[in-house]
Design a protein around this motif. Structure first.
Motif, short mmCIF file in Angstrom:
data_model
loop_
_atom_site.label_atom_id
_atom_site.label_comp_id
_atom_site.label_asym_id
_atom_site.label_seq_id
_atom_site.Cartn_x
_atom_site.Cartn_y
_atom_site.Cartn_z
N ILE A 73 -36.28 4.18 -17.72
CA ILE A 73 -34.80 4.16 -18.56
C ILE A 73 -35.38 5.44 -19.67
O ILE A 73 -34.55 6.28 -19.76
N VAL A 74 -36.50 5.23 -20.37
CA VAL A 74 -36.85 6.11 -21.17
C VAL A 74 -36.84 7.47 -20.68
O VAL A 74 -36.31 8.36 -21.49
N GLY A 75 -37.39 7.73 -19.90
CA GLY A 75 -37.61 8.98 -19.04
C GLY A 75 -36.29 9.76 -18.80
O GLY A 75 -35.95 10.77 -18.76
N ASP A 76 -35.46 8.96 -18.24
CA ASP A 76 -34.13 9.45 -17.56
C ASP A 76 -33.08 9.76 -18.70
O ASP A 76 -32.05 10.27 -18.37
N THR A 77 -33.05 8.86 -19.88
CA THR A 77 -32.32 9.22 -20.92
C THR A 77 -32.80 10.20 -21.95
O THR A 77 -32.18 10.40 -23.02
N GLY A 78 -34.10 10.58 -21.79
CA GLY A 78 -34.57 11.52 -22.59
C GLY A 78 -34.84 10.83 -24.18
O GLY A 78 -34.53 11.20 -25.01
N ARG A 79 -35.45 9.50 -24.06
CA ARG A 79 -35.71 8.66 -25.15
C ARG A 79 -34.30 8.23 -25.90
O ARG A 79 -34.39 8.49 -27.11
N PHE A 80 -33.30 8.01 -24.97
CA PHE A 80 -32.07 7.53 -25.29
C PHE A 80 -31.25 8.85 -25.98
O PHE A 80 -30.26 8.23 -26.56
N MET A 81 -31.50 9.94 -25.94
CA MET A 81 -30.78 10.98 -26.52
C MET A 81 -29.49 11.47 -25.54
O MET A 81 -28.83 12.41 -26.08
N PHE A 82 -29.72 11.49 -24.23
CA PHE A 82 -28.78 12.20 -23.31
C PHE A 82 -27.52 11.30 -23.29
O PHE A 82 -27.45 10.01 -23.76
N GLN A 83 -26.33 12.00 -22.91
CA GLN A 83 -25.28 11.21 -23.05
C GLN A 83 -24.99 9.97 -21.86
O GLN A 83 -24.07 9.32 -22.27
N SER A 84 -26.00 10.06 -21.12
CA SER A 84 -26.03 9.05 -20.11
C SER A 84 -26.28 7.56 -20.68
O SER A 84 -26.08 6.53 -20.16
N THR A 85 -26.85 7.67 -21.89
CA THR A 85 -27.28 6.40 -22.66
C THR A 85 -25.90 5.74 -23.32
O THR A 85 -25.16 6.36 -23.92
N THR A 86 -25.81 4.43 -22.71
CA THR A 86 -24.57 3.52 -22.99
C THR A 86 -25.16 2.28 -23.99
O THR A 86 -26.24 2.10 -24.20
N GLU A 87 -24.05 1.43 -24.16
CA GLU A 87 -24.45 0.52 -24.88
C GLU A 87 -25.08 -0.68 -24.07
O GLU A 87 -26.04 -1.32 -24.49
N GLN A 88 -24.74 -0.29 -22.52
CA GLN A 88 -25.59 -1.42 -21.79
C GLN A 88 -26.87 -0.85 -21.45
O GLN A 88 -27.93 -1.97 -21.42
N THR A 89 -27.29 0.47 -21.54
CA THR A 89 -28.46 1.09 -21.68
C THR A 89 -29.43 0.20 -22.67
O THR A 89 -30.35 -0.10 -22.41
N MET A 90 -28.70 0.45 -24.03
CA MET A 90 -29.44 -0.17 -24.81
C MET A 90 -29.98 -1.71 -25.05
O MET A 90 -30.98 -2.17 -25.14
N ASN A 91 -28.68 -2.34 -24.42
CA ASN A 91 -28.87 -3.97 -24.44
C ASN A 91 -29.93 -4.08 -23.47
O ASN A 91 -30.71 -5.05 -23.46
N VAL A 92 -30.07 -3.49 -22.31
CA VAL A 92 -31.23 -3.53 -21.35
C VAL A 92 -32.61 -3.29 -21.90
O VAL A 92 -33.45 -4.14 -21.76
N ALA A 93 -32.56 -2.16 -22.62
CA ALA A 93 -33.81 -1.90 -22.96
C ALA A 93 -34.22 -2.99 -24.07
O ALA A 93 -35.64 -3.34 -24.22
N GLY A 94 -33.32 -3.35 -24.97
CA GLY A 94 -33.81 -4.48 -25.88
C GLY A 94 -34.27 -5.57 -25.11
O GLY A 94 -35.39 -6.20 -25.46
N GLU A 95 -33.69 -6.06 -24.06
CA GLU A 95 -34.42 -7.32 -23.31
C GLU A 95 -35.58 -6.99 -22.84
O GLU A 95 -36.47 -7.70 -22.75
N LEU A 96 -35.87 -5.80 -22.13
CA LEU A 96 -36.85 -5.28 -21.50
C LEU A 96 -38.15 -5.54 -22.70
O LEU A 96 -39.25 -5.74 -22.46
N ILE A 97 -37.99 -4.81 -23.77
CA ILE A 97 -38.82 -4.92 -25.03
C ILE A 97 -39.32 -6.33 -25.23
O ILE A 97 -40.45 -6.61 -25.77
N SER A 98 -38.62 -7.18 -25.11
CA SER A 98 -38.80 -8.58 -25.53
C SER A 98 -39.90 -9.27 -24.72
O SER A 98 -40.54 -10.39 -24.90
N TYR A 99 -40.38 -8.57 -23.48
CA TYR A 99 -41.55 -9.00 -22.66
C TYR A 99 -42.88 -8.74 -23.14
O TYR A 99 -43.95 -8.92 -22.81
#
Length: 309
Positions: free
Chosen positions: A154-180
């Motif tokens: 996710i980080v690679g394809d969103t350019g560290r969350f800077m690309f327009q493809s980053t959505t609220e869903q993307t950030m929610n998924v990233a947040g849950e993954l970090i919890s591991y």
């Protein structure tokens, strides 16, 4: 669709995962992340990830050694690959059933079952969505190894969350993954630390790129230049986003020469450029695409097409 995929996975004792040639973090994240996810939840299944290893991704994972015999009666899953020409390891044809999971435009609708979501930031994000469905449907679980792979994709394809493809869903998924609880600092070091020779090449790019008054930029990296800096084509490709910081830059192209062709790496801050990539036998996303040309004259025509766009 996600439940169809889960049911299909459950039916097969052998599963082999493919991704595209010249892989990036999302290719490994989705392919090997899904491999580890299936193996974690179905320990009795034989699950393999195939393809030529990319040395710049040593920090992330390594594919497996897969024999022809392994493909007999196997489910083949291809992730993050828009068309059959880009699938790494042509033995994908030897399996019993073919499943495509991708987020590029579905110009090549290959496979017996397809899940394509062009709104997804990455296929790694789609694999998490598959996991979330399977967690509810079949009680799937995940560990830090899997979470790290998907997060990297996710980080690679969103350019560290800077690309327009980053959505609220993307950030929610990233947040849950970090919890591991995987080591994000070590992961980012692996993804973004580079050797001094690559930084020197980046300095050359900043000193020598060209941009016209319409905001169209380009850089030509010849084989001789790459040899001078001792940088591989795959390493040079990692620098394509460096021109995004240039004020006034609307779209740009990197030409990177290797032994077989001149790789064309197109990027944009607004104009849709994947039509140009398709014109030259490539493809990709509206704002990030690629192709190949054979001569520098062809490369110049790509630049002219960008200027017309």
């Amino acid at each position: 669709m996600k439940r169809q995929i889960i049911d299909t996975i459950e039916r097969y004792d052998k599963i082999i995962l493919h991704r595209h040639v010249r892989p990036d973090p999302d290719a490994y994240g989705s392919q090997i992340g899904l491999k580890e996810l299936i193996a974690f939840n179905y320990p009795s299944k034989k699950v393999f990830a195939t393809g030529t290893h990319e040395n710049t991704l040593d920090f992330l994972a390594h594919p497996d050694v897969v024999t022809d015999e392994d493909f007999q009666n196997a489910l083949v899953i291809v992730t993050d690959t828009a068309n059959t020409e880009r699938i790494d390891d042509e033995r994908y044809k030897l399996g019993s059933y073919l499943l495509k999971i991708d987020h590029h435009p579905n110009d090549d609708a290959y496979g017996d079952l397809l899940w394509v979501d062009t709104d997804a930031s990455s296929v790694s994000e789609m694999i998490f969505e598959l996991f979330a469905e399977a967690r509810e449907y079949k009680g799937w679980k995940m560990d830090a190894v899997i979470a790290r792979l998907l997060y990297a994709g996710i980080v690679g394809d969103t350019g560290r969350f800077m690309f327009q493809s980053t959505t609220e869903q993307t950030m929610n998924v990233a947040g849950e993954l970090i919890s591991y609880g995987f080591d994000r600092t070590a992961l980012f070091n692996g993804m973004y630390e580079v050797e001094s020779n690559i930084l020197q090449l980046k300095g050359y790019i900043y000193a020598n790129f060209e941009m016209d008054d319409k905001g169209v930029g380009h850089v030509k990296l010849t084989r001789e230049l790459l040899q001078k800096y001792k940088v591989a084509e795959s390493e040079a490709s990692l620098l394509v986003s460096s021109l995004a910081d240039v004020k006034g830059m609307k779209c740009w192209v990197f030409f990177i020469e290797d032994a077989d062709a001149i790789r064309v790496r197109l990027r944009s801050k607004g104009p849709v450029i994947n039509g140009i990539a398709k014109k030259y036998g490539g493809g990709g996303h509206p704002l990030a695409s690629g192709a190949s040309v054979q001569t520098w004259d062809e490369a110049d025509r790509v630049v002219e097409d960008l200027k017309k766009l």
